[in-house]
Write a protein that holds these residues in place. Sequence first.
Motif, short mmCIF file in Angstrom:
data_model
loop_
_atom_site.label_atom_id
_atom_site.label_comp_id
_atom_site.label_asym_id
_atom_site.label_seq_id
_atom_site.Cartn_x
_atom_site.Cartn_y
_atom_site.Cartn_z
N LEU A 78 -5.45 -73.14 2.58
CA LEU A 78 -6.14 -74.25 1.60
C LEU A 78 -4.42 -75.31 1.57
N ALA A 79 -3.41 -74.39 2.09
CA ALA A 79 -2.18 -75.06 1.43
C ALA A 79 -2.24 -76.38 2.45
N LYS A 80 -1.69 -77.63 2.16
CA LYS A 80 -2.04 -79.19 2.79
C LYS A 80 -0.64 -79.58 3.65
N LYS A 81 0.59 -78.41 3.82
CA LYS A 81 1.64 -77.64 4.11
C LYS A 81 2.44 -76.97 3.68
N GLN A 82 3.40 -76.82 4.81
CA GLN A 82 3.71 -75.71 4.95
C GLN A 82 2.85 -74.29 4.00
N ASN A 83 2.33 -74.18 5.01
CA ASN A 83 1.22 -72.73 5.20
C ASN A 83 2.03 -71.55 4.56
N ALA A 84 3.17 -71.22 5.16
CA ALA A 84 3.81 -69.38 5.80
C ALA A 84 4.41 -69.61 4.56
N ARG A 85 5.26 -70.83 3.46
CA ARG A 85 6.03 -70.93 2.19
C ARG A 85 5.35 -70.82 1.70
N CYS A 86 3.76 -71.27 1.28
CA CYS A 86 3.09 -71.07 0.37
C CYS A 86 2.34 -69.64 0.17
N CYS A 87 2.53 -68.89 1.34
CA CYS A 87 2.26 -67.35 1.20
C CYS A 87 2.92 -66.94 0.73
N MET A 88 4.09 -66.61 0.68
CA MET A 88 4.85 -65.82 0.19
C MET A 88 5.71 -66.54 -1.08
N GLU A 89 5.54 -67.62 -1.79
CA GLU A 89 4.75 -67.79 -2.83
C GLU A 89 4.02 -67.50 -3.60
N HIS A 153 2.10 -75.87 -5.51
CA HIS A 153 2.79 -75.46 -3.83
C HIS A 153 2.34 -77.44 -3.17
N ASN A 154 1.22 -77.76 -3.73
CA ASN A 154 0.74 -79.29 -2.81
C ASN A 154 0.82 -80.31 -3.72
N ARG A 155 1.57 -80.04 -4.67
CA ARG A 155 1.76 -80.79 -5.14
C ARG A 155 2.94 -81.10 -5.23
N PHE A 156 4.03 -79.73 -6.18
CA PHE A 156 5.59 -80.13 -6.54
C PHE A 156 6.30 -79.25 -5.26
N TYR A 157 6.04 -78.77 -3.70
CA TYR A 157 6.86 -78.35 -2.73
C TYR A 157 7.68 -79.61 -2.29
N GLU A 158 7.35 -80.67 -2.31
CA GLU A 158 8.00 -81.90 -1.30
C GLU A 158 8.55 -82.80 -2.50
N LYS A 159 8.80 -82.25 -4.05
CA LYS A 159 9.00 -82.80 -5.16
C LYS A 159 10.83 -82.92 -4.69
N GLU A 160 10.83 -84.62 -5.23
CA GLU A 160 12.48 -84.40 -4.51
C GLU A 160 13.72 -84.93 -5.91
N LEU A 161 14.13 -83.87 -5.45
CA LEU A 161 15.71 -83.62 -7.10
C LEU A 161 16.39 -84.07 -6.51
N PRO A 162 17.37 -84.50 -8.00
CA PRO A 162 18.92 -84.87 -7.89
C PRO A 162 19.53 -83.98 -6.55
N GLU A 163 20.70 -84.73 -5.77
CA GLU A 163 21.09 -84.25 -4.70
C GLU A 163 22.09 -82.41 -4.87
N TRP A 164 22.08 -82.68 -6.39
CA TRP A 164 23.08 -81.45 -7.02
C TRP A 164 22.41 -80.68 -7.69
N LEU A 165 20.45 -80.78 -7.47
CA LEU A 165 19.51 -79.46 -7.63
C LEU A 165 19.26 -79.56 -6.11
N GLY A 166 19.30 -79.58 -5.52
CA GLY A 166 18.69 -79.86 -4.61
C GLY A 166 18.47 -78.17 -3.48
#
Length: 515
Positions: A78-89, A153-166
């Motif tokens: 069901l994860a739309k991206k990076q399935n393995a990382r979603c399994c860990m999460e 995961h599907n909504r926030f995994y690719e959320k762009e944060l400020p560089e200092w919060l990367g």
Amino acid sequence: MMQKIQKFGGAMFTPVLLFAFAGIVVGIGTLFTTQAIFGELASPESLWFKCWNVVLQGGWTVFRQLPLLFVVALPIGLAKKQNARCCMEALVLYLTFNYFVSIMLSQWGADLGIDLTSQAEGGSHLTQIAGIETLDMGMFGALGISALVIFLHNRFYEKELPEWLGIFSGSTFVFMIGFFAMLPVAVLAILIWPQVQLLMSALQQFVLGAGTLGVGLFVFLEKLLIPFGLHHLLYSSFYFDNVVINGGIYSYWATQLPQLAASTEALKELAPWASYTATGFSKIFGCPGIALAFYFTAKPQNRKRLLALLIPITLTAVLCGVTEPIEFTFLFIAPVLFIVHAVLSALLAMVINLLGITGIFSGGLIEMASFNWIPLMGSHWQQYLLLFAVGLAFTGIWFVVFRFIILKLNLKTPGRQDEENVKFYSKSDYRASKSDEETLIVQKVLEALGGKENIIDVTNCATRLRVNIKDPKVVLDDQAFKALGTHGCITSGRSVQVIIGLSVAKFREQFENLL
């Protein structure tokens, strides 16, 4: 909605694929540690018992950790991206949720009538998850948390944060949001779930009260849902959760094998709760009857070639319990046969239940042997001989009924088509084509689905490539897919299921590479 339900059903099936081997280990381990069969050799003090007990306890790993298994498995489909990382999460947040529940119950459980100091067993409404004593939410809790994590995961995994919060981006950001989300979810769980447990107990009594008729209805519905890919949703809660018995039928049966082997009473008296796994009888007894009917109603000039094709798909159904290759050869050509198939499946299950025979009978011969015949043949061989006698009689019934309907209605089942250009393929045909033009076949399937631009996403279950598409009008028909070397396809709105077979995982990988 249908697309999401079908994807969910396919994801649910992923961990079930582990049960066949785990069941064999449990079956053999139970057999060799049962004193009623091996006498003093299997006494708990003997070296024989201790060595086999090590193997047996390892075999129970899958069944004792079902919630964790399903939590990790759901993101695969069901994860739309990076399935393995979603399994860990999902795993980390599920454990976090249970720690929250555990500490809340230890501090306020007495006010809710829940004693965390009581032993985690059926009547306490408690269980242990990875060593955490927590509320017994079974597979429902595991799937609910996993589904929530997949959404985050599907909504926030690719959320762009400020560089200092990367450093907090990606999985860390999902974990941060999920950590705080688990707090109110845990509160709701300890307030609501105890009431749900009471309702589930009432449901269990209702299901068991339906008796043999309930078994037949369950098997009939399970068969009818196969074309829609929704049958997993019907049986999963019965087999792997607490609807019928605490811990699920599969898990509880594995723990009860020593007691079952030590008794000669009728299996239905010992384990009435196992009646609802009778869906496999049609696989080992019905499919051979169907294959015989196809052979003897085929045109004489086609029978030799048809036999070479029927043998592998029938063996797949009988041995592995995978019936789609043979069932989908007539589902679209003659749907009336599939309805008759469902009715006969239900009748066979009801007859065997009336004879007092229960057990883990949802798979093929391999699974049935590991869960039933290997560990229990010594004490229940008379019932198993009766089972085979009735089953073989129904094989004859399947043959006679199918043959009559095919000839009476002049149905164009395999070997009877006016044009034999369209056929279903044997395993050897498929492997030969893969060795030379494997990528080309995948490419052709992609083209038959309307090309890359028509694909939304793709997943798979045990035998099917499940694809969500944008425009169903450009997708070719079932026979076109069969001509490519697959076992056909089902189109329901924007959801398409291409029947590949047991090699679907590798097929999906190549399909995704093309995307």
